[in-house]
Structures are given as structure tokens and as C-alpha cells.
Motif scaffolding. Structure first.
Motif, PDB file in Angstrom:
ATOM      1  N   UNK A 175      48.946  57.012  62.192  1.00 40.53           N
ATOM      2  CA  UNK A 175      49.251  58.038  61.201  1.00 40.53           C
ATOM      3  C   UNK A 175      49.087  57.493  59.791  1.00 40.53           C
ATOM      4  N   UNK A 176      49.541  56.250  59.585  1.00 42.76           N
ATOM      5  CA  UNK A 176      49.399  55.609  58.282  1.00 42.76           C
ATOM      6  C   UNK A 176      47.925  55.375  57.961  1.00 42.76           C
ATOM      7  N   UNK A 177      47.163  54.947  58.963  1.00 44.26           N
ATOM      8  CA  UNK A 177      45.740  54.684  58.780  1.00 44.26           C
ATOM      9  C   UNK A 177      45.014  55.969  58.351  1.00 44.26           C
ATOM     10  N   UNK A 178      45.334  57.075  59.018  1.00 41.16           N
ATOM     11  CA  UNK A 178      44.724  58.367  58.663  1.00 41.16           C
ATOM     12  C   UNK A 178      45.140  58.791  57.263  1.00 41.16           C
ATOM     13  N   UNK A 179      46.408  58.549  56.941  1.00 37.92           N
ATOM     14  CA  UNK A 179      46.927  58.910  55.621  1.00 37.92           C
ATOM     15  C   UNK A 179      46.190  58.146  54.527  1.00 37.92           C
ATOM     16  N   UNK A 180      45.930  56.856  54.780  1.00 32.76           N
ATOM     17  CA  UNK A 180      45.222  56.034  53.799  1.00 32.76           C
ATOM     18  C   UNK A 180      43.820  56.571  53.542  1.00 32.76           C
ATOM     19  N   UNK A 181      43.098  56.881  54.624  1.00 34.73           N
ATOM     20  CA  UNK A 181      41.733  57.381  54.447  1.00 34.73           C
ATOM     21  C   UNK A 181      41.713  58.754  53.788  1.00 34.73           C
ATOM     22  N   UNK A 182      42.743  59.539  54.027  1.00 35.96           N
ATOM     23  CA  UNK A 182      42.836  60.837  53.352  1.00 35.96           C
ATOM     24  C   UNK A 182      43.004  60.633  51.849  1.00 35.96           C
ATOM     25  N   UNK A 183      43.839  59.644  51.465  1.00 36.82           N
ATOM     26  CA  UNK A 183      44.030  59.342  50.045  1.00 36.82           C
ATOM     27  C   UNK A 183      42.732  58.861  49.412  1.00 36.82           C
ATOM     28  N   UNK A 184      41.998  58.014  50.128  1.00 37.45           N
ATOM     29  CA  UNK A 184      40.723  57.503  49.617  1.00 37.45           C
ATOM     30  C   UNK A 184      39.733  58.642  49.420  1.00 37.45           C
ATOM     31  N   UNK A 185      39.651  59.515  50.428  1.00 34.75           N
ATOM     32  CA  UNK A 185      38.704  60.642  50.360  1.00 34.75           C
ATOM     33  C   UNK A 185      39.045  61.578  49.215  1.00 34.75           C
ATOM     34  N   UNK A 186      40.340  61.844  49.022  1.00 31.85           N
ATOM     35  CA  UNK A 186      40.757  62.766  47.959  1.00 31.85           C
ATOM     36  C   UNK A 186      40.621  62.164  46.563  1.00 31.85           C
ATOM     37  N   UNK A 187      40.413  60.851  46.501  1.00 32.08           N
ATOM     38  CA  UNK A 187      40.311  60.200  45.189  1.00 32.08           C
ATOM     39  C   UNK A 187      39.062  60.612  44.432  1.00 32.08           C
ATOM     40  N   UNK A 188      38.046  61.090  45.168  1.00 31.83           N
ATOM     41  CA  UNK A 188      36.792  61.476  44.533  1.00 31.83           C
ATOM     42  C   UNK A 188      35.885  60.301  44.226  1.00 31.83           C
ATOM     43  N   UNK A 189      36.328  59.086  44.598  1.00 28.38           N
ATOM     44  CA  UNK A 189      35.536  57.880  44.308  1.00 28.38           C
ATOM     45  C   UNK A 189      34.904  57.285  45.560  1.00 28.38           C
ATOM     46  N   UNK A 190      35.143  57.926  46.696  1.00 30.42           N
ATOM     47  CA  UNK A 190      34.662  57.359  47.962  1.00 30.42           C
ATOM     48  C   UNK A 190      33.357  58.016  48.364  1.00 30.42           C
ATOM     49  N   UNK A 191      32.340  57.185  48.570  1.00 30.97           N
ATOM     50  CA  UNK A 191      31.022  57.682  48.954  1.00 30.97           C
ATOM     51  C   UNK A 191      30.652  57.262  50.370  1.00 30.97           C
ATOM     52  N   UNK A 192      31.649  56.977  51.190  1.00 30.49           N
ATOM     53  CA  UNK A 192      31.391  56.524  52.545  1.00 30.49           C
ATOM     54  C   UNK A 192      31.274  55.013  52.602  1.00 30.49           C
ATOM     55  N   UNK A 193      31.093  54.476  53.802  1.00 27.93           N
ATOM     56  CA  UNK A 193      30.935  53.040  53.960  1.00 27.93           C
ATOM     57  C   UNK A 193      32.249  52.333  54.181  1.00 27.93           C
ATOM     58  N   UNK A 194      32.192  51.011  54.152  1.00 29.23           N
ATOM     59  CA  UNK A 194      33.359  50.185  54.443  1.00 29.23           C
ATOM     60  C   UNK A 194      34.313  50.133  53.257  1.00 29.23           C
ATOM     61  N   UNK A 195      35.558  49.759  53.547  1.00 31.32           N
ATOM     62  CA  UNK A 195      36.599  49.655  52.523  1.00 31.32           C
ATOM     63  C   UNK A 195      37.215  48.265  52.598  1.00 31.32           C
ATOM     64  N   UNK A 196      37.281  47.584  51.470  1.00 30.91           N
ATOM     65  CA  UNK A 196      37.907  46.259  51.412  1.00 30.91           C
ATOM     66  C   UNK A 196      39.395  46.436  51.140  1.00 30.91           C
ATOM     67  N   UNK A 197      40.223  45.869  52.013  1.00 31.54           N
ATOM     68  CA  UNK A 197      41.671  45.985  51.891  1.00 31.54           C
ATOM     69  C   UNK A 197      42.203  44.994  50.854  1.00 31.54           C
ATOM     70  N   UNK A 198      43.428  45.240  50.318  1.00 32.64           N
ATOM     71  CA  UNK A 198      44.294  46.380  50.585  1.00 32.64           C
ATOM     72  C   UNK A 198      43.871  47.607  49.777  1.00 32.64           C
ATOM     73  N   UNK A 199      44.453  48.751  50.143  1.00 40.24           N
ATOM     74  CA  UNK A 199      44.313  49.973  49.352  1.00 40.24           C
ATOM     75  C   UNK A 199      45.656  50.197  48.657  1.00 40.24           C
TER      76      UNK A 199
END
Length: 386
Positions: free
Chosen positions: A161-185
Motif C-alpha cells: 500500500x505504501x509502495x503504491x502510495x509513493x508511485x501515486x505521489x510521483x505520478x501526481x507531481x507532474x515531473x515523472x516521465x516514466x522509467x526507474x526511480x532512484x530512492x529515497x523519495x
């Protein structure tokens, strides 16, 4: 008199048993990210626990006897660590480790208190730090915030649930164009930060701290090398068949060949040994040894990093095989933080081409550091192409 003595012994024994049952017993193995997370969780939430190292043969046998006696274990089945014992119940291959640990405390954890919609989360004044097991930069962020008394909320992506929540935050940021994500967020004051190039500068700005610039900007070690005591030993090297060098007390040639054994099984090209990377790994291994062989990741995002520690003088094969054993947990899918095979996936990461390792002793224990370039374990990426 005899009756009185037996009664006293019984009461003392009963008291010891009850005392032990009030504590969580955790069987952990060196290099296990979920084990480290569980112990850190219990420390932070003041849950009393006893730690046993499954690298010890007697403790390993004890652990397996407990697992087999649960009636839930099928012979030959692999298990996911850690194994936990609490109030007579034995837990292994735990899917939701966070929820189980929370149940031991009898009170909601920070994670349970703050799981809300993402839109609500990003309005908070305290930064939310999304972490994953085995992530050196995540460990650095956590320690930096604690040391500088900056309040924060940590959210482990080992929870779906936390993992999904994180990706939702990334997607809603408007700065995510797909691809890998370097942690932490990190989420702070309605801003979502990911793929952070200068993590320390961001954390300093969150805490209102003026960052002190290092004289050497390329030196990303957390601990000053001057803290390592020189024991006068010189490094003894020779050229191995595969190009790796022998470092005193440690067969680097065997280390490289064992890495490539697992890469061949996965169908990816072999790694090459890098003397430059090995020197950096050796330096950090000596730093960890000077700290009692404590396993803590560096903040250098240039390299991937696997750490190993043991209370016996392990061989290079022992080290790599401890990571390779995670193959039993491996599933071919895009990398996420919700898995217990991060050491193995770094070994077989297709885009990684070079490795260098270091080895150091502290008493009868050892610590090993392997660095990888380019680094692996990027969120959202597959370890290799089929």
C-alpha cells in the motif's frame, strides 16, 4: 526444606520463561534487509527483543526446529527471513512484516497513523521519506534527519500500500516521465522529490541547515577515513586468472568468479574486476571494521553496494553465496522495494559491468563490501532483458 527449594526454583524458572515470552525473539542472517528493518522497527517502537544470528549452526538448527514444529512448513520449502517468535507463536515468510511488528507493540505505528490519501500526506510540515530495504541512500537520509533532530515520517515500500502510495505521489507531481526511480523519495511542503542528485543538500534545506562543503567534492563517504586506525598491515596482491587481485585474507579472484557464476545462470554477461572500485570498497570495509563491523551503507550513489558481515572468517564464496541464496525469492518483474532479493538482483543486474570488493576483520568477525558500476536495483526497471 526440599519442597521449599523446588518451589523457589520453579518460580524462578517460571519468571524467566514469562520474561522471555514478553520479548520478541528474532532469528536474523547477515546481509538480510528485512532482518535489519525488523530490528530497527522494534528499536524505534521500544519493542523488547532478543536477536539470534542464524549464521551460527546451533541457532540455525534451533530456528529450523521451531519452523518445522509449527505444522505450517513443508519439507524442502524455502523461507523468507526473519523468523520471529513471540508468546509461543512462530512466524516465518511474513508477507506484511510491518503489520506483524505493529501487532507486537499493541499500538499503532507512525505508518498506521499517517496512511491517508496522498493529497493529504503532501500537506504535512514534516517530510515523508519513502525508503526500501537495502537502500544505502535511504539509510543516509534516515541517519541525517535523526542526527540533526529534523522530525520526519518514514514509510517503508516493503508494504504494498505504501509502495503504491509513493508511485501515486510521483505520478501526481507532474515531473515523472516514466522509467526507474532512484530512492529515497521525499515529500515535503507539497513538493515530491525523487531521483535526487544531491541528497544531503536537499535534507539540509528541509532542516534549515547550511551545508558545509567538503574540500574534495568527489569524496562521498559518510565517515572520515582518518577515523580508521592503521594496524601496519600492508596489502598483498597478485594477479588472478580472471584479472582480479588477491587482497590479504580475501580471494578476490574467487569473488569475481562466484559473481559471474550467478550471472551466467541468469544469462547475462560476466562482470569485470575494477581495481579502482575495489580500493574504494576496501577503504569503506576498513571503516566499518573500525566501527565493530557494523553494516551501514555509504551515501555514494555512484555505485551499487552489497554488504556482508559474519561472526566467523568467511570465504569469498561464502559471501557471494549468502547473496546468491536470495535467488529463491527472485521473480522476474520490474524492481520494487517490496522484495527480499536485492543483493541477488544487484549481482545479476544486466547494466552493471564492473565490480570491486573489500574485506576487513574486527576480532573474530569479518565485513565485506562489494561495489558495482553502473549501480543496479532501479525502481521500475527489470534486472535484465529476456
Amino acid at each position: 526444606m526440599r519442597t521449599l527449594l523446588l518451589t523457589v526454583i520453579y518460580l524462578i524458572s517460571l519468571n524467566l520463561i514469562c520474561s522471555a515470552q514478553d520479548k520478541v525473539t528474532i532469528y536474523a542472517k547477515p546481509g538480510c534487509g528485512r532482518c535489519e528493518y525488523a530490528m530497527e522497527f522494534m528499536k524505534e517502537n521500544k519493542i523488547p527483543f532478543i536477536q539470534y544470528n542464524s549464521a551460527d549452526d546451533a541457532r540455525n538448527d534451533e530456528m529450523w526446529n521451531l519452523v518445522r514444529n509449527t505444522g505450517k512448513y513443508s519439507n524442502g520449502e524455502s523461507i523468507t527471513m526473519p523468523v520471529l517468535v513471540f508468546k509461543g507463536n512462530v512466524y516465518f515468510s511474513v508477507d506484511d512484516l510491518d503489520a506483524l511488528l505493529s501487532s507486537f507493540s499493541g499500538k499503532p505505528t507512525k505508518k498506521e497513523e499517517v496512511i491517508q490519501d496522498v493529497d493529504e500526506d503532501i500537506k504535512g510540515s514534516s517530510p515523508i521519506v519513502y525508503t526500501m530495504a537495502g537502500c544505502g541512500r535511504c539509510n543516509f537520509a534516515r541517519e541525517y534527519l535523526k542526527e540533526n533532530n529534523i522530525p520526519f515520517i518514514e514509510m517503508s515500500t516493503s508494504d504494498d500500500k505504501i509502495n503504491s502510495q509513493m508511485f501515486e505521489a510521483i505520478t501526481k507531481s507532474g515531473k515523472y516521465n516514466g522509467g526507474s526511480v532512484k530512492m529515497p523519495v521525499i515529500v515535503h511542503n507539497s513538493e515530491v522529490y525523487f531521483n535526487i542528485p544531491d541528497l544531503e543538500s536537499l535534507l539540509a534545506s528541509i532542516g534549515g541547515i547550511k551545508k558545509v562543503e567538503d574540500e574534495d567534492e568527489n569524496d562521498l563517504e559518510i565517515i572520515d577515513e582518518d577515523e580508521v586506525e592503521d594496524d601496519g598491515d600492508e596489502v598483498d596482491e597478485f594477479e588472478g586468472q580472471s584479472g582480479a587481485k588477491q587482497i590479504k585474507g580475501f580471494d578476490a579472484n574467487e569473488m569475481l568468479e562466484r559473481h559471474n557464476y550467478y550471472r551466467k545462470q541468469a544469462g547475462v554477461a560476466p562482470l569485470k574486476w575494477s581495481d579502482e572500485i575495489a580500493k574504494k570498497a576496501q577503504k569503506y570495509a576498513e571503516i566499518l571494521a573500525s566501527k565493530g563491523c557494523k553494516l551501514e551503507h555509504t551515501n555514494d550513489m555512484t555505485y551499487g553496494e552489497n554488504l556482508y558481515g559474519a561472526s566467523f572468517l568467511a570465504t569469498a564464496k561464502d559471501v557471494v553465496d549468502s547473496w546468491g541464496e536470495e535467488k529463491q525469492n527472485f521473480k522476474y518483474e520490474a524492481f520494487t522495494g517490496n522484495r527480499d532479493d536485492g543483493h541477488y538482483t544487484q549481482i545479476i543486474w544486466q547494466k552493471t559491468t564492473q565490480v570491486g570488493c573489500g574485506y576487513a576483520k574486527c576480532g573474530q568477525s569479518i565485513v565485506c563490501v562489494c561495489n558495482y558500476y553502473p549501480s543496479g536495483n532501479y525502481l521500475g526497471e527489470y534486472p535484465y532483458e529476456k
